[in-house]
Each structure stands twice: as structure tokens, then as C-alpha cells.
Design a protein around this motif. Structure first.
Motif, short mmCIF file in Angstrom:
data_model
loop_
_atom_site.label_atom_id
_atom_site.label_comp_id
_atom_site.label_asym_id
_atom_site.label_seq_id
_atom_site.Cartn_x
_atom_site.Cartn_y
_atom_site.Cartn_z
N UNK A 1 -14.32 -5.27 -4.70
CA UNK A 1 -13.08 -4.50 -4.83
C UNK A 1 -13.37 -3.03 -4.48
N UNK A 2 -12.72 -2.57 -3.42
CA UNK A 2 -13.04 -1.25 -2.86
C UNK A 2 -12.85 -0.12 -3.86
N UNK A 3 -11.80 -0.17 -4.68
CA UNK A 3 -11.58 0.89 -5.65
C UNK A 3 -12.69 0.98 -6.67
N UNK A 4 -13.13 -0.18 -7.16
CA UNK A 4 -14.23 -0.22 -8.12
C UNK A 4 -15.52 0.30 -7.50
N UNK A 5 -15.75 -0.06 -6.24
CA UNK A 5 -16.96 0.38 -5.55
C UNK A 5 -16.96 1.90 -5.38
N UNK A 6 -15.83 2.47 -4.97
CA UNK A 6 -15.76 3.92 -4.78
C UNK A 6 -16.05 4.67 -6.08
N UNK A 7 -15.42 4.21 -7.15
CA UNK A 7 -15.60 4.88 -8.44
C UNK A 7 -17.04 4.76 -8.92
N UNK A 8 -17.62 3.57 -8.76
CA UNK A 8 -19.01 3.36 -9.16
C UNK A 8 -19.96 4.25 -8.36
N UNK A 9 -19.76 4.30 -7.06
CA UNK A 9 -20.63 5.11 -6.21
C UNK A 9 -20.55 6.58 -6.61
N UNK A 10 -19.33 7.06 -6.88
CA UNK A 10 -19.18 8.44 -7.28
C UNK A 10 -19.86 8.73 -8.60
N UNK A 11 -19.69 7.83 -9.56
CA UNK A 11 -20.32 8.00 -10.87
C UNK A 11 -21.84 7.96 -10.77
N UNK A 12 -22.36 7.09 -9.94
CA UNK A 12 -23.80 6.83 -9.92
C UNK A 12 -24.58 7.79 -9.02
N UNK A 13 -23.98 8.14 -7.87
CA UNK A 13 -24.76 8.85 -6.87
C UNK A 13 -24.33 10.29 -6.58
N UNK A 14 -23.19 10.71 -7.09
CA UNK A 14 -22.73 12.07 -6.80
C UNK A 14 -23.47 13.07 -7.68
#
Length: 239
Positions: free
Chosen positions: A68-81
Motif C-alpha cells: 500500500x503506497x500510502x503506508x510505504x510513504x509514511x513508513x519511509x518518512x518515519x524511518x529514513x528522514x
């Protein structure tokens, strides 16, 4: 001597699909990643990680998978930003606001509207019952209603930009802008842009977001993929 192999996130799915959103986020984050464009929807390669058979799919360490693209975007931002959990005010605002803040609440709200109202109840209905009607059944009435619903939802999002722009959440670009731009491009590709194509606010918003280096790089990724696919198809036709 033990040699440690660096493991990077892997994103599965063609850049022609919603995978484009995830690639754009990865480019914004500036982290190393692997892209597997050949992973096709409903293939065994994809179903191994997503039982629904859809892309995109994010894989880490060949153990953790997220779809799910929305979940992936949020996860990536939380984890890697690096800007997300830093107290350094000189850093840019995070692509995904920090959890527990009002900004995060508004981010989640806007993401939900984009995914459930604009995408699922609008654009996807067109794809399901017109573009892929041979598979899912052609239902012109559903498509027409979906277009009207898309326009209604889009007016709300446009007003959100007018009220607090230049981006959806105000002065800072975020993950929701990635999804919105992708939806606007999608709507244009199927001729659903008649209600917004001449709006100066949305035109300015599109230019602002698409001038970002990460968007330009992601667009080139998609263009390169399309060129490879065309070359492969031309070669196959010659055989």
C-alpha cells in the motif's frame, strides 16, 4: 574476516504504477535503494510478499514487507528522514510530520482523503470498469459517477491549497503532495482534468512540485523503464 553486506530497501513494481510514488519518496530521502520494475502485479514474485498481488511492495532484509503506497510513504518518512526526529531547526521540515503532532494528524487526514476518496473511489473505478473493463466488467454509469466524485473531492483539496499553501499542508512539501501530484497526472492521462486544467492555483502547484530534483529523477526512472520495455517489445516482434 567477516564481510558485512549492506542491505538496502527494495521497492517492487513498475514506475508506471503507484510505485512511482514510492520511488519519488526514496529519491527525496536521498537514500540508497533497489528497484525491481519487472515485478508484475499478480505474479508469484509479488504474491510472495503481498497476498493481494498488488504493487508497490517495499522489502527490507528479505524479511519485512510492506504494501500500500500510502503506508510505504509514511513508513519511509518515519524511518529514513533525518529531519523527522532531529531537534536541529536548521534542517528542512520532514517529509512526514512527527507522530503525535497536530501536523501529523493533518497529514494522515489528507493522505486518507487522497487514497480513499480521490484514488479508490475515483481514479481506480475508471481503471477497473473502463480501462480494465474486459477483466472487471464495463460499467459506464459507475465511471461517470466516479468522475463526478473525483471532481468534488478535488475541489476540497484545491481549496486546502488556497487556504494554507503553497503545498497541501502549508509551506512545506510532504508525502501527501507526492500522492496528490500522482493522482493529478493520472486524472490528466484519462481526460479527467477538464475541471482543473485551467486553475492557476493548481497549475502553480504542479510546477512547484514538478520542479523538485527528486521528481525529475523519478520521471527519468520511469522514462528509462518505458524505453527498455519498448526496446524489448520491438526485439520480440522481430523474432
Amino acid at each position: 574476516m567477516n564481510v558485512t553486506t549492506k542491505v538496502v530497501p527494495k521497492i517492487m513494481g513498475s514506475a508506471n504504477f503507484r510505485t512511482f510514488r514510492c520511488l519519488w519518496m526514496l529519491e527525496e530521502l536521498g537514500i540508497e535503494y533497489e528497484h525491481v520494475p519487472s515485478a508484475s502485479p499478480q505474479s508469484e514474485q509479488v504474491k510472495k510478499y503481498n497476498p493481494l498481488g498488488k504493487v508497490p511492495v517495499l522489502i527490507e532484509d528479505n524479511e519485512f514487507a510492506l504494501y500500500e503506497s500510502g503506508a510505504i510513504l509514511t513508513y519511509l518518512g518515519d524511518r529514513y528522514d533525518a529531519n523527522n526526529n532531529s531537534g536541529n531547526k536548521k534542517l528542512s521540515p520532514p517529509l512526514v510530520p512527527r507522530a503525535g503532532t497536530r501536523e501529523r494528524g493533518l497529514y494522515d487526514q489528507t493522505m486518507s482523503v487522497l487514497l480513499t476518496e480521490l484514488d479508490a473511489q475515483g481514479l481506480w473505478i475508471h481503471r477497473k470498469h473502463e480501462a480494465l473493463g474486459g477483466i472487471f466488467t464495463f460499467i459506464p454509469e459507475a465511471v461517470e459517477h466516479a468522475k463526478k466524485y473525483f471532481s468534488k473531492t478535488n475541489r476540497v483539496l484545491l481549496q486546502q491549497i488556497k487556504n494554507q499553501g503553497p503545498y497541501l499542508l502549508g509551506p512545506a512539501f510532504s508525502g501527501v503532495d507526492i500522492v496528490y501530484i500522482h493522482c493529478l497526472d493520472w486524472s490528466k492521462s484519462i481526460g479527467w482534468n477538464d475541471r482543473w486544467k485551467d486553475d492557476p492555483t493548481l497549475q502553480g502547484y504542479l510546477e512547484l512540485c514538478k520542479s523538485r530534483p527528486a521528481y525529475i529523477r523519478t520521471k527519468q526512472i520511469r522514462s528509462n523503464e518505458q524505453s527498455r520495455n519498448k526496446a524489448a517489445a520491438d526485439l520480440q516482434n522481430k523474432l
